[in-house]
Design a protein around this motif. Structure first.
Motif, PDB file in Angstrom:
ATOM      1  N   THR A  30       4.444  -5.484   4.773  1.00 31.15           N
ATOM      2  CA  THR A  30       5.787  -4.971   4.431  1.00 31.15           C
ATOM      3  C   THR A  30       6.200  -3.806   5.333  1.00 31.15           C
ATOM      4  N   GLY A  31       5.296  -3.437   6.267  1.00 32.67           N
ATOM      5  CA  GLY A  31       5.617  -2.377   7.215  1.00 32.67           C
ATOM      6  C   GLY A  31       5.251  -0.985   6.755  1.00 32.67           C
ATOM      7  N   LEU A  32       4.514  -0.886   5.630  1.00 29.90           N
ATOM      8  CA  LEU A  32       4.096   0.420   5.133  1.00 29.90           C
ATOM      9  C   LEU A  32       2.758   0.801   5.760  1.00 29.90           C
ATOM     10  N   ALA A  33       2.636   2.036   6.204  1.00 31.15           N
ATOM     11  CA  ALA A  33       1.377   2.509   6.810  1.00 31.15           C
ATOM     12  C   ALA A  33       0.489   3.107   5.725  1.00 31.15           C
ATOM     13  N   PRO A  34      -0.704   2.548   5.513  1.00 33.55           N
ATOM     14  CA  PRO A  34      -1.613   3.093   4.494  1.00 33.55           C
ATOM     15  C   PRO A  34      -1.962   4.542   4.812  1.00 33.55           C
ATOM     16  N   ASP A  35      -2.109   5.344   3.774  1.00 35.09           N
ATOM     17  CA  ASP A  35      -2.522   6.726   3.978  1.00 35.09           C
ATOM     18  C   ASP A  35      -4.007   6.878   3.603  1.00 35.09           C
TER      19      ASP A  35
END
Length: 462
Positions: A111-116
């Motif tokens: 979904t284009g979210l960068a894991p933290d």
């Protein structure tokens, strides 16, 4: 126009606070009703609103129900964020679903979210918890490759995970490597490695780390010492455990109720009743209040001494102070009453447990059945047995012995066969009593059938 946005934002904030409060109280139905009412009144839910619901559904309902909220978010035009997926991964971890955690992690990437950092930490914890240490370490390496800086929480997750899967030696090597690279371990890290070493039987290394902790500038807390003491007592090294407690007190570290309870329980198990009482007086003299676990330990101690009057007085004191007795509290009293021959009083305690809605009364039932059988009231024990929703091997063993003492070997044999059909097993002493009783009473065919059933049950377990 700006004013209306401000009012709307303020209203959404109030909406979120209301939903969070209801979720904390596990009242999800009302939280959903508040959300519907809020939308009807024009208060627009945001990502925080839905994240709050997702976290609550993960904790109290299930991962599938929590995941379904994603569809509602998208329908409302609200985009999930990293916290949304972190909450879902944490939910999958709670239910030990490593495949689902990995799927959610992959979906987050798509979904284009960068894991933290917390995405990686939670996923590693899930894989360790589910017994996949190699995969968990790969996630850690991926985190490094993505230039996400690990924190002390990351290292604590790695060390704790390795300890939990029985790789305390690997955890210790990692701990030493981190120290060489300048990692400043905090108290939580020290406690984690000490706990892992203790549980793997490496008491010497745990003691060395404990000494190192004292020299590092950090003060060991009650958790540190209690961890080491528990492991000493669990492995039968009582003297070492008592030495740790003395060391803790002599160095001026503040103890707490958990440390005292651990020592009191160990002294009680060793039969050192006077020392246990002295420890109780010392604890109260130091101004340390009692919690439920400590009250239960003291009630057990008094019951073991046969001092039931004081035990019940302590129970009243506990409940008047706002602490409700639990299943363990009342099971201790039922057992003590039975051992002293007060069967009617024990029965009343069991009825009180049922009136209070306790779900797990099996131990108390077992104590009462054993007590009834020992005073020869086998028929009453049978009635109680038939009333029970769940039974275990101890239930059957007590009743079988009671029936044998009354010479009712055929009834005991039927009961034993029922136990075997349910996949449970009674003590061999009870098995021998039934077969010998049938043989001596002339029921040789029944004795033969029982022996065959016992052999088949034994073979099926291998």
């Amino acid at each position: 126009m700006p004013l209306s946005r401000e009012i709307c934002g303020f209203s959404t904030q109030l909406l979120n606070i209301s939903i969070a409060s209801l979720c904390k109280a596990r009242n999800l139905e009302k939280a959903e009703a508040v959300l519907i009412d809020g939308i009807r009144l024009g208060y627009i839910p945001d990502v925080v609103t839905y994240n709050t619901l997702i976290t609550a559904y993960c904790r109290f309902v299930g991962i599938n129900e929590a995941y379904s909220i994603l569809y509602r978010m998208r329908e409302a035009g609200v985009k999930p964020d990293v916290i949304t997926y972190n909450s879902l991964i944490a939910g999958a971890t709670r239910y030990c679903l490593p495949s689902r955690s990995l799927e959610l992690f992959e979906e987050m990437l798509q979904t284009g979210l960068a894991p933290d950092e917390w995405s990686y930490n939670t996923l590693m914890h899930c894989l360790f918890k589910s017994g996949y240490p190699e995969e968990a370490y790969k996630i850690y390496m991926d985190m490094i490759l993505k230039n996400i800086t690990p924190s002390s929480a990351t290292y604590n997750t790695l060390i704790n995970g390795l300890c939990k899967v029985g790789k305390a030696g690997n955890a210790l090597r990692l701990f030493r490597n981190l120290q060489r690279f300048g990692f400043s371990a905090g108290l939580v890290t020290y406690n984690t490695i000490i706990d892992g070493l203790c549980k793997s039987g490496r008491m010497g290394q745990a003691r060395r780390i404990l000494k190192e902790l004292g020299e590092s500038g950090y003060a060991p807390n009650a958790i540190t010492y209690t961890t080491v003491m528990k492991c000493c007592f669990r492995s039968g090294k009582f003297e070492q455990g008592f030495e740790i407690f003395s060391e803790m007190m002599n160095k001026g570290y503040n103890s707490d109720v958990f440390a005292y309870c651990t020592v009191i329980s160990a002294l009680t198990k060793k039969g050192m009743i006077k020392d246990a009482n002295a420890c109780v007086k010392q604890m109260l003299g130091n101004g340390i209040g009692l919690d439920k676990a400590c009250y239960n330990t003291l009630i057990y101690l008094l019951c073991r001494e046969g001092n039931l009057e004081t035990a019940f007085r302590l129970l009243n004191e506990m409940e008047e102070g706002g602490l409700e007795g639990d299943e363990y509290t009342y099971s201790i009293l039922v057992d003590a009453l039975c051992k002293m021959g007060h069967i009617d009083a024990a029965h009343k305690q069991l009825q009180l447990m049922e009136m209070r809605g306790f779900q797990s009364n099996l131990v108390a039932y077992n104590c009462l059945i054993d007590g009834l059988c020992k005073v020869g009231e086998v028929d009453s024990a049978m009635k109680l047995f038939n009333k029970m929703n769940s039974k275990d091997p101890f239930t059957y063993t007590s009743l079988v012995h009671g029936l044998c003492r009354k010479g009712r070997f055929r009834v005991a044999s039927k009961l034993l066969l029922t136990c075997l059909r349910e996949g449970m097993n009674v003590l061999r002493s009870a098995q021998r009593a039934v077969t010998a009783g049938l043989q001596s009473s002339g029921f040789k065919r029944d004795a033969g059938k029982l022996r065959t059933a016992l052999r088949l049950a034994q073979l099926s377990r291998y």
